[in-house]
Design a protein around this motif. Structure first.
Motif, PDB file in Angstrom:
ATOM      1  N   THR A  14      34.908  -2.651 -42.162  1.00 30.76           N
ATOM      2  CA  THR A  14      34.471  -1.463 -41.419  1.00 30.76           C
ATOM      3  C   THR A  14      33.423  -1.950 -40.416  1.00 30.76           C
ATOM      4  O   THR A  14      33.161  -3.142 -40.310  1.00 30.76           O
ATOM      5  CB  THR A  14      33.844  -0.397 -42.358  1.00 30.76           C
ATOM      6  OG1 THR A  14      32.639  -0.925 -42.901  1.00 30.76           O
ATOM      7  CG2 THR A  14      34.810   0.002 -43.460  1.00 30.76           C
ATOM      8  N   GLU A  15      32.804  -1.025 -39.731  1.00 30.36           N
ATOM      9  CA  GLU A  15      31.786  -1.411 -38.753  1.00 30.36           C
ATOM     10  C   GLU A  15      30.556  -2.028 -39.410  1.00 30.36           C
ATOM     11  O   GLU A  15      29.815  -2.759 -38.767  1.00 30.36           O
ATOM     12  CB  GLU A  15      31.384  -0.201 -37.911  1.00 30.36           C
ATOM     13  CG  GLU A  15      32.484   0.244 -36.967  1.00 30.36           C
ATOM     14  CD  GLU A  15      32.052   1.422 -36.116  1.00 30.36           C
ATOM     15  OE1 GLU A  15      30.834   1.649 -35.945  1.00 30.36           O
ATOM     16  OE2 GLU A  15      32.932   2.110 -35.593  1.00 30.36           O
ATOM     17  N   THR A  16      30.364  -1.758 -40.689  1.00 26.91           N
ATOM     18  CA  THR A  16      29.148  -2.244 -41.354  1.00 26.91           C
ATOM     19  C   THR A  16      29.408  -3.212 -42.499  1.00 26.91           C
ATOM     20  O   THR A  16      28.469  -3.810 -43.007  1.00 26.91           O
ATOM     21  CB  THR A  16      28.325  -1.054 -41.891  1.00 26.91           C
ATOM     22  OG1 THR A  16      29.151  -0.289 -42.783  1.00 26.91           O
ATOM     23  CG2 THR A  16      27.816  -0.188 -40.750  1.00 26.91           C
ATOM     24  N   THR A  17      30.649  -3.372 -42.922  1.00 30.61           N
ATOM     25  CA  THR A  17      30.920  -4.251 -44.068  1.00 30.61           C
ATOM     26  C   THR A  17      31.932  -5.334 -43.705  1.00 30.61           C
ATOM     27  O   THR A  17      32.818  -5.129 -42.879  1.00 30.61           O
ATOM     28  CB  THR A  17      31.468  -3.467 -45.282  1.00 30.61           C
ATOM     29  OG1 THR A  17      32.658  -2.776 -44.888  1.00 30.61           O
ATOM     30  CG2 THR A  17      30.451  -2.501 -45.824  1.00 30.61           C
ATOM     31  N   THR A  18      31.746  -6.479 -44.355  1.00 36.17           N
ATOM     32  CA  THR A  18      32.678  -7.599 -44.186  1.00 36.17           C
ATOM     33  C   THR A  18      33.106  -8.093 -45.558  1.00 36.17           C
ATOM     34  O   THR A  18      32.440  -7.833 -46.562  1.00 36.17           O
ATOM     35  CB  THR A  18      32.027  -8.768 -43.412  1.00 36.17           C
ATOM     36  OG1 THR A  18      30.912  -9.252 -44.161  1.00 36.17           O
ATOM     37  CG2 THR A  18      31.590  -8.346 -42.024  1.00 36.17           C
ATOM     38  N   GLU A  19      34.238  -8.790 -45.608  1.00 42.64           N
ATOM     39  CA  GLU A  19      34.736  -9.385 -46.842  1.00 42.64           C
ATOM     40  C   GLU A  19      35.013 -10.860 -46.608  1.00 42.64           C
ATOM     41  O   GLU A  19      35.422 -11.260 -45.520  1.00 42.64           O
ATOM     42  CB  GLU A  19      36.046  -8.716 -47.284  1.00 42.64           C
ATOM     43  CG  GLU A  19      35.890  -7.340 -47.846  1.00 42.64           C
ATOM     44  CD  GLU A  19      37.223  -6.770 -48.318  1.00 42.64           C
ATOM     45  OE1 GLU A  19      38.247  -7.490 -48.295  1.00 42.64           O
ATOM     46  OE2 GLU A  19      37.238  -5.591 -48.695  1.00 42.64           O
ATOM     47  N   GLN A  20      34.807 -11.643 -47.662  1.00 44.48           N
ATOM     48  CA  GLN A  20      35.092 -13.074 -47.616  1.00 44.48           C
ATOM     49  C   GLN A  20      36.593 -13.274 -47.834  1.00 44.48           C
ATOM     50  O   GLN A  20      37.178 -12.711 -48.753  1.00 44.48           O
ATOM     51  CB  GLN A  20      34.305 -13.800 -48.709  1.00 44.48           C
ATOM     52  CG  GLN A  20      34.393 -15.285 -48.660  1.00 44.48           C
ATOM     53  CD  GLN A  20      33.491 -15.885 -47.597  1.00 44.48           C
ATOM     54  OE1 GLN A  20      32.572 -15.252 -47.118  1.00 44.48           O
ATOM     55  NE2 GLN A  20      33.768 -17.103 -47.230  1.00 44.48           N
ATOM     56  N   ARG A  21      37.240 -14.046 -46.974  1.00 44.82           N
ATOM     57  CA  ARG A  21      38.659 -14.382 -47.092  1.00 44.82           C
ATOM     58  C   ARG A  21      38.825 -15.888 -46.964  1.00 44.82           C
ATOM     59  O   ARG A  21      37.909 -16.584 -46.547  1.00 44.82           O
ATOM     60  CB  ARG A  21      39.478 -13.695 -45.991  1.00 44.82           C
ATOM     61  CG  ARG A  21      39.438 -12.187 -46.014  1.00 44.82           C
ATOM     62  CD  ARG A  21      40.238 -11.664 -47.192  1.00 44.82           C
ATOM     63  NE  ARG A  21      40.065 -10.253 -47.397  1.00 44.82           N
ATOM     64  CZ  ARG A  21      40.955  -9.334 -47.107  1.00 44.82           C
ATOM     65  NH1 ARG A  21      42.095  -9.687 -46.557  1.00 44.82           N
ATOM     66  NH2 ARG A  21      40.722  -8.070 -47.345  1.00 44.82           N
ATOM     67  N   SER A  22      40.005 -16.381 -47.286  1.00 51.43           N
ATOM     68  CA  SER A  22      40.248 -17.819 -47.126  1.00 51.43           C
ATOM     69  C   SER A  22      41.635 -18.057 -46.551  1.00 51.43           C
ATOM     70  O   SER A  22      42.542 -17.233 -46.721  1.00 51.43           O
ATOM     71  CB  SER A  22      40.090 -18.547 -48.459  1.00 51.43           C
ATOM     72  OG  SER A  22      41.033 -18.088 -49.381  1.00 51.43           O
ATOM     73  N   GLY A  23      41.775 -19.193 -45.867  1.00 53.12           N
ATOM     74  CA  GLY A  23      43.048 -19.592 -45.280  1.00 53.12           C
ATOM     75  C   GLY A  23      43.088 -19.401 -43.779  1.00 53.12           C
ATOM     76  O   GLY A  23      42.435 -18.515 -43.242  1.00 53.12           O
ATOM     77  N   VAL A  24      43.827 -20.266 -43.106  1.00 50.14           N
ATOM     78  CA  VAL A  24      44.040 -20.163 -41.663  1.00 50.14           C
ATOM     79  C   VAL A  24      45.523 -19.936 -41.412  1.00 50.14           C
ATOM     80  O   VAL A  24      46.345 -20.069 -42.310  1.00 50.14           O
ATOM     81  CB  VAL A  24      43.562 -21.442 -40.922  1.00 50.14           C
ATOM     82  CG1 VAL A  24      42.078 -21.647 -41.110  1.00 50.14           C
ATOM     83  CG2 VAL A  24      44.339 -22.660 -41.351  1.00 50.14           C
ATOM     84  N   PHE A  25      45.861 -19.594 -40.176  1.00 47.89           N
ATOM     85  CA  PHE A  25      47.268 -19.406 -39.837  1.00 47.89           C
ATOM     86  C   PHE A  25      47.540 -19.897 -38.423  1.00 47.89           C
ATOM     87  O   PHE A  25      46.623 -20.138 -37.642  1.00 47.89           O
ATOM     88  CB  PHE A  25      47.702 -17.947 -40.006  1.00 47.89           C
ATOM     89  CG  PHE A  25      46.979 -16.973 -39.105  1.00 47.89           C
ATOM     90  CD1 PHE A  25      47.422 -16.741 -37.810  1.00 47.89           C
ATOM     91  CD2 PHE A  25      45.877 -16.279 -39.563  1.00 47.89           C
ATOM     92  CE1 PHE A  25      46.769 -15.848 -36.985  1.00 47.89           C
ATOM     93  CE2 PHE A  25      45.218 -15.375 -38.741  1.00 47.89           C
ATOM     94  CZ  PHE A  25      45.664 -15.163 -37.453  1.00 47.89           C
ATOM     95  N   LEU A  26      48.814 -20.054 -38.120  1.00 50.60           N
ATOM     96  CA  LEU A  26      49.282 -20.444 -36.792  1.00 50.60           C
ATOM     97  C   LEU A  26      49.880 -19.236 -36.099  1.00 50.60           C
ATOM     98  O   LEU A  26      50.585 -18.437 -36.726  1.00 50.60           O
ATOM     99  CB  LEU A  26      50.353 -21.538 -36.911  1.00 50.60           C
ATOM    100  CG  LEU A  26      49.876 -22.872 -37.467  1.00 50.60           C
ATOM    101  CD1 LEU A  26      51.054 -23.718 -37.898  1.00 50.60           C
ATOM    102  CD2 LEU A  26      49.056 -23.598 -36.436  1.00 50.60           C
ATOM    103  N   ILE A  27      49.636 -19.094 -34.820  1.00 50.45           N
ATOM    104  CA  ILE A  27      50.258 -18.045 -34.020  1.00 50.45           C
ATOM    105  C   ILE A  27      51.593 -18.583 -33.529  1.00 50.45           C
ATOM    106  O   ILE A  27      51.686 -19.710 -33.036  1.00 50.45           O
ATOM    107  CB  ILE A  27      49.370 -17.664 -32.823  1.00 50.45           C
ATOM    108  CG1 ILE A  27      48.031 -17.125 -33.321  1.00 50.45           C
ATOM    109  CG2 ILE A  27      50.076 -16.662 -31.916  1.00 50.45           C
ATOM    110  CD1 ILE A  27      47.007 -16.941 -32.220  1.00 50.45           C
TER     111      ILE A  27
END
Length: 171
Positions: free
Chosen positions: A145-158
């Motif tokens: 949201t505008e005020t919260t973030t979450e930790q994620r993992s992994g990258v991707f290719l376009i």
């Protein structure tokens, strides 16, 4: 085409042909490994994904696609194998590059009849992004949201729509 270079340079066609092949092999042997290399450290990956994250695209590490190089004088034995949807014989190379136009990977050449899905299975960089822990465990923050973030993992290719629907390939 060597005779076209002759027309513009005045050098003999055979001299240009010999120089081209000599220059190309020396250039590939010395410069390729120095100039074309994927990110291999967390700092390199952070640098590569930073511009994509600023653009709102999450942890994209690179864009990838196959490019076809026409084979003007394709030997008859290879004509069918090298002819794809364009109707002309080609060699296809898979390329991956950053948003800053740094080339991370160029695959070996494939017969032009092979499509992106087939080539992506054989491409070592695409495979590495999906399987190697340095890419899979790269941590980043996603705005929920505008005020919260979450930790994620992994990258991707376009990529474009011609690729597999793998988690590390986003079209």
């Amino acid at each position: 085409v060597f005779d076209e270079v002759f027309d513009g340079s005045g050098c003999g066609e055979e001299s240009i042909r010999v120089f081209f092949h000599s220059f190309t092999s020396k250039c590939c042997a010395s410069l390729f490994q120095k100039m074309i290399a994927p990110p291999t450290s967390l700092e390199d990956i952070r640098t590569a994904t930073q511009i994509y994250q600023r653009l709102g695209m999450g942890p994209a590490i690179a864009s990838t696609d196959c490019t076809h190089i026409p084979l003007g004088n394709c030997p008859h034995n290879f004509r069918i194998t090298c002819t794809g949807k364009s109707g002309k014989p080609t060699l296809s190379y898979s390329l991956s590059c950053s948003h800053q136009r740094k080339i991370y990977h160029v695959s070996a050449g494939f017969a032009g009849s092979k499509n992106d899905k087939h080539i992506s299975k054989m491409d070592s960089f695409i495979t590495a992004v999906g399987s190697e822990s340095i890419y899979r465990n790269f941590e980043w923050r996603m705005d929920v949201t505008e005020t919260t973030t979450e930790q994620r993992s992994g990258v991707f290719l376009i990529c474009d729509g011609g690729y597999h629907k793998w988690g590390h390939m986003i079209c």
